[in-house]
Each structure stands twice: as structure tokens, then as C-alpha cells.
Scaffold this motif. Structure first.
Motif, PDB file in Angstrom:
ATOM      1  N   ASN A 233      -4.410 -10.303  -6.757  1.00  0.00           N
ATOM      2  CA  ASN A 233      -5.421  -9.978  -5.742  1.00  0.00           C
ATOM      3  C   ASN A 233      -4.902  -8.933  -4.750  1.00  0.00           C
ATOM      4  OD1 ASN A 233      -7.715 -11.946  -6.282  1.00  0.00           O
ATOM      5  ND2 ASN A 233      -5.978 -13.367  -6.158  1.00  0.00           N
ATOM      6  N   ARG A 234      -4.022  -8.073  -5.222  1.00  0.00           N
ATOM      7  CA  ARG A 234      -3.359  -7.129  -4.324  1.00  0.00           C
ATOM      8  C   ARG A 234      -4.338  -6.182  -3.646  1.00  0.00           C
ATOM      9  NH1 ARG A 234       1.091  -4.273  -7.189  1.00  0.00           N
ATOM     10  NH2 ARG A 234       1.304  -6.222  -8.361  1.00  0.00           N
ATOM     11  N   HIS A 235      -5.371  -5.738  -4.356  1.00  0.00           N
ATOM     12  CA  HIS A 235      -6.296  -4.772  -3.755  1.00  0.00           C
ATOM     13  C   HIS A 235      -7.105  -5.403  -2.626  1.00  0.00           C
ATOM     14  CE1 HIS A 235      -5.105  -1.823  -6.648  1.00  0.00           C
ATOM     15  NE2 HIS A 235      -5.558  -2.526  -7.680  1.00  0.00           N
ATOM     16  N   ALA A 236      -7.505  -6.651  -2.823  1.00  0.00           N
ATOM     17  CA  ALA A 236      -8.208  -7.350  -1.750  1.00  0.00           C
ATOM     18  C   ALA A 236      -7.297  -7.535  -0.537  1.00  0.00           C
ATOM     19  CB  ALA A 236      -8.712  -8.704  -2.253  1.00  0.00           C
TER      20      ALA A 236
ATOM     21  N   ASP B 169      -5.616 -17.963   3.306  1.00  0.00           N
ATOM     22  CA  ASP B 169      -6.585 -17.622   2.262  1.00  0.00           C
ATOM     23  C   ASP B 169      -5.982 -18.027   0.916  1.00  0.00           C
ATOM     24  OD1 ASP B 169      -7.999 -16.166   0.197  1.00  0.00           O
ATOM     25  OD2 ASP B 169      -8.812 -14.872   1.774  1.00  0.00           O
TER      26      ASP B 169
ATOM     27  N   ARG C 205      -6.293 -16.978  -1.932  1.00  0.00           N
ATOM     28  CA  ARG C 205      -5.909 -15.844  -2.774  1.00  0.00           C
ATOM     29  C   ARG C 205      -4.535 -15.295  -2.408  1.00  0.00           C
ATOM     30  NH1 ARG C 205     -10.559 -11.759  -1.495  1.00  0.00           N
ATOM     31  NH2 ARG C 205     -10.057 -12.633   0.573  1.00  0.00           N
ATOM     32  N   PHE C 206      -4.128 -15.512  -1.154  1.00  0.00           N
ATOM     33  CA  PHE C 206      -2.920 -14.856  -0.652  1.00  0.00           C
ATOM     34  C   PHE C 206      -1.808 -15.836  -0.266  1.00  0.00           C
ATOM     35  CE2 PHE C 206      -6.457 -12.090   1.294  1.00  0.00           C
ATOM     36  CZ  PHE C 206      -6.668 -11.432   0.091  1.00  0.00           C
TER      37      PHE C 206
ATOM     38  N   GLY D  89      -0.623 -15.631  -6.253  1.00  0.00           N
ATOM     39  CA  GLY D  89      -2.008 -15.257  -5.978  1.00  0.00           C
ATOM     40  C   GLY D  89      -2.125 -13.842  -5.441  1.00  0.00           C
ATOM     41  N   ARG D  90      -1.170 -13.442  -4.611  1.00  0.00           N
ATOM     42  CA  ARG D  90      -1.243 -12.111  -4.015  1.00  0.00           C
ATOM     43  C   ARG D  90      -1.154 -11.000  -5.054  1.00  0.00           C
ATOM     44  NH1 ARG D  90       2.170 -14.644  -0.320  1.00  0.00           N
ATOM     45  NH2 ARG D  90       4.049 -13.531  -1.038  1.00  0.00           N
TER      46      ARG D  90
END
Length: 416
Positions: free
Chosen positions: A297-300, A285, A287-288, A293-294
Motif C-alpha cells: 500500500n505504498r502509494h496510498a 491505519d 494498511r500501514f 501492509g505498508r
């Protein structure tokens, strides 16, 4: 090991003498470290009172001293001498001891020892090689120098509590102090480090010096990555609970039977962990894919990882992580960690015996020096139990004079 009052110091500071004019924690923590490393530490206490922490209980020892367990954590490898420094005759005795010492550690308010002739300027005149460490809340100068400094106050003022605790928008959110007196303890550590540096300078030049330590300075220095994030990246640090401000995932997760800790420090570990929990798709992904990126976008990511982790029994997941060489573990309470086989194997807990036969347990010096290891020669002393020996052996005080000093209340042999 049992206490041997006549045991010879074997550590790297063997032969050094320390005059300890400090009380409570930051100063005693520093001098205990020096004692563990072989220095002879002479702790001066007020007759009839002793160190404040002797009364910081419960719990107390069930012996004649009734000393608090708190006192025991910071006062091994020391001799206790009860002298009233407010009396000129008592102050003179302390000056005589200082003439034979390498190091003085004190934590009086700024200027508080000048009237007794026990400040750095006075003592360095009679002992130019003396290393004199002053520990205060705010240092020897600056607009706050005359304020009293206490660990809890420093934790708040330093910014530490602004990054400790649950986020403000969560139940229980708000500033939180650390569960140990971290500002005192780390100031004690930095004081010991600074004293060792001053000893190295003295070895080269013959010069003593004044070491000025402040709790606020030390705790602000410990803001480390949090302060650097703000100073160099404009990121305002905030409370994140058990999450890390930069590295993700680095937090606690709920398993089927309790929480575990997951501390993944790089992208390779993240990919391996995702494969282990049955989510090999997550690193693909965008985002990760990497930590850059992580983190935003930690909550996702938590929403994706949480259900997969929740299917595991905690022991099974910890074992699987260990087999995969991934860092993880559980949150121990103090009884569990003190009973842990790793702690036993490392000799962290030491058994000692006070001069009256009372057993005490202490947490030993954590460094393992291959040639000059720390040693544990003296259990935390009862107040004034070494007054006679130090005054007669070190200063040559005869019995008649000692009796007169005791009768006048200038010195005391023992509080209990």
C-alpha cells in the motif's frame, strides 16, 4: 600527506609482492587495495602506451605526464615498470619478477597469456606458492568465456539495470546504469577478498592457487535481496526509482525547499516519524500498521505522508529526525560530500605528491585497522618511472643490459 618514495610499508600485507598485469579498473582496483594494505605492487605497462586509463580524459593533470584523473583513482601505492610482454625477452623479464612475487593479478582474455608463458600453469611451475588471480568478464569456463566483458555490458546483462531507474510508467522510466562502474569496482573488491583468503590457505598449507573472478558472477551475486525476493518468494523485481522493494517508507520526499531522504527500517521508527510530522494517526491505519501492509500500500501511504512532509523546511526536518534518532538526510552532490566535516574527520581524502612534484588528491582506503592501518606511500606513478629500479634492484640487470633492452624497445624508463 606528501609522498615519500622510500617510505616503509606498515600495513598488514607489508613484505608481500604483487605483480600487476592488469589495466583499466577491476584489476587495478584490486591491486590498489593490496597496495594500501602494505603490499609492494609492481605494475607492468606497455612501453609507449601505458594503462588505457591514462588517456581517459578530460580532465588531465596539467603536468608533463598529462595523465587522466581517471587513472589516478586506481593506481596509488604502485611501481610502474614498462615492459613489452609480447617480446619473448620482455616476457622472460616478467617471469623472473613473478618468481619473486606472492600474487599475480591479470585481466587478459581467457588464454591470452599462454603464448607468453605468463598464464597460471606456466608461472605456478616456477613458483608453486603463487596466488594467481584472473579477472575476466565471464570467467575461465562456460559458453561466454571467450567474450569481452565491460562494466556497462555487465550491468545490463546481470539484471542490475532492470531494477535501477525510474518505473517504466513514469517520465524518464527505463533501464539505467549506476553512476559509477560498479561491476568493475566490486569485482576488484571480491578479487582482493579472494586473494586474502588464498593467502590464509597458503599460510596453513604452503599451496598457491588460481583465483578465477568474473564480472558477471560478481554482479549477479550482488543482486542480493532482489534475487532472493524472486528465487524464494516469486516476486519479480522491477524498477522503483528511489523506493525500496521491501521496506516502506524508504525513499525521497519533497520538502518546501527541496528533497530529503527518509530511510525507516522498522515499525517503531515509522511510528516515531509519523508523530514527528504531525500524522500520529497513520500507524493505526490497518494498511500501514506494519511493513507487511505498508509495502503493498505504498502509494496510498505516500499520498498521506507527502503533504505533511511538504510543509517542512528540509534542514528543519533533518534536524528533527536527527534529534529523534531517525535516519534521514539529503542528496549531496560530489563537491558537497567531499567538503563534509564527517569526511574530513575520517581522513577519507588524502593529499599526495607525484615524483615530479605534482600534487594529487586521492580517496583513501575506508577501513580503519587499529593495529595495521592502510598507508599511502606512493602517488600514482608516471608510466615506466620505476623500470630502472625494479630491473636493477630486483633482477640484478646491469647498466649495459638495461641500455640494450631500452634500445630494443623491450623496456622503457618513462613514457614522458
Amino acid at each position: 600527506m606528501s609522498e615519500n618514495m622510500d617510505a616503509k610499508a606498515t600495513g598488514p600485507l607489508a613484505g608481500m609482492k604483487v605483480l600487476d598485469l592488469s589495466r583499466v579498473l577491476a584489476g587495478p582496483w584490486c591491486t590498489q587495495i593490496l597496495g594500501d594494505l602494505g603490499a609492494e605492487v609492481i605494475k607492468i605497462e606497455q612501453p609507449g602506451q601505458g594503462d588505457d586509463t591514462r588517456r581517459w580524459g578530460p580532465p588531465f593533470l596539467e603536468d608533463g605526464s598529462k595523465d587522466a584523473a581517471y587513472y589516478l583513482c586506481a593506481n596509488r601505492n604502485k611501481k610502474s615498470v614498462a615492459i613489452n610482454l609480447a617480446d619473448p625477452r620482455g616476457a622472460e623479464l616478467i617471469r623472473q619478477i613473478a618468481m619473486d612475487c606472492d600474487i599475480v593479478v591479470e585481466n587478459f582474455r581467457v588464454g591470452g597469456l599462454v603464448k607468453y608463458g605468463l598464464d597460471y600453469a606456466s608461472l605456478s611451475e616456477i613458483n608453486p606458492k603463487l596466488i594467481y588471480c584472473s579477472i575476466t568478464g565471464f570467467g575461465q569456463d562456460g559458453p561466454y568465456k571467450d567474450r569481452g566483458g565491460y562494466d556497462f555490458l555487465i550491468q545490463g546483462m546481470s539484471g542490475l539495470m532492470s531494477v535501477t531507474g525510474r518505473p517504466d510508467d513514469e517520465p524518464g522510466g527505463g533501464p539505467m546504469k549506476v553512476g559509477i562502474p560498479i561491476s568493475d569496482l566490486v569485482t576488484g573488491l571480491y578479487s582482493a577478498i579472494s586473494i586474502l583468503a588464498a593467502l590464509a590457505h597458503r599460510d596453513r598449507t604452503g599451496e598457491g592457487q588460481h583465483v578465477d573472478m568474473a564480472l558477471l558472477d560478481t554482479q549477479v551475486a550482488l543482486l542480493a535481496n532482489q534475487a532472493s525476493n524472486y528465487m524464494n518468494g516469486g516476486m519479480l523485481p522491477r524498477r522503483l526509482g528511489n523506493e525500496h522493494p521491501n521496506t516502506v517508507p524508504y525513499q525521497d520526499f519533497a520538502c518546501a525547499d527541496g528533497d530529503i531522504l527518509v530511510a525507516l527500517g522498522n515499525d517503531r521508527q515509522f511510528r516515531s516519524f509519523c508523530e514527528l510530522i504531525g500524522r500520529p494517526d497513520l500507524p493505526d491505519d490497518p494498511r500501514f500498521r506494519d511493513n507487511g501492509g505498508r509495502s503493498p500500500n505504498r502509494h496510498a501511504l505516500q499520498e498521506e505522508m507527502g503533504p505533511a512532509i511538504a510543509k517542512w523546511q528540509s534542514d528543519d526536518l533533518i534536524a528533527a529526525m536527527e534529534a529523534a534518532k531517525l535516519p534521514g538526510g539529503r542528496v549531496n552532490d560530489i563537491p558537497h560530500i567531499l567538503a563534509d566535516p564527517q569526511i574530513a574527520a575520517r581522513g577519507v581524502i588524502q593529499n599526495m605528491v607525484r615524483s615530479d612534484g605534482t600534487p594529487v588528491k586521492i580517496l583513501g582506503y575506508p577501513g580503519k585497522l587499529s593495529k595495521t592501518p592502510a598507508d599511502y606511500r606512493r602517488a600514482p606513478p608516471r608510466s615506466g618511472e620505476d623500470t630502472r629500479n625494479v630491473l636493477t634492484d630486483l633482477l640484478g640487470v646491469d647498466e649495459a643490459r638495461l641500455a640494450a633492452l631500452i634500445d630494443a624497445g623491450i623496456v622503457a624508463e618513462r613514457l614522458h
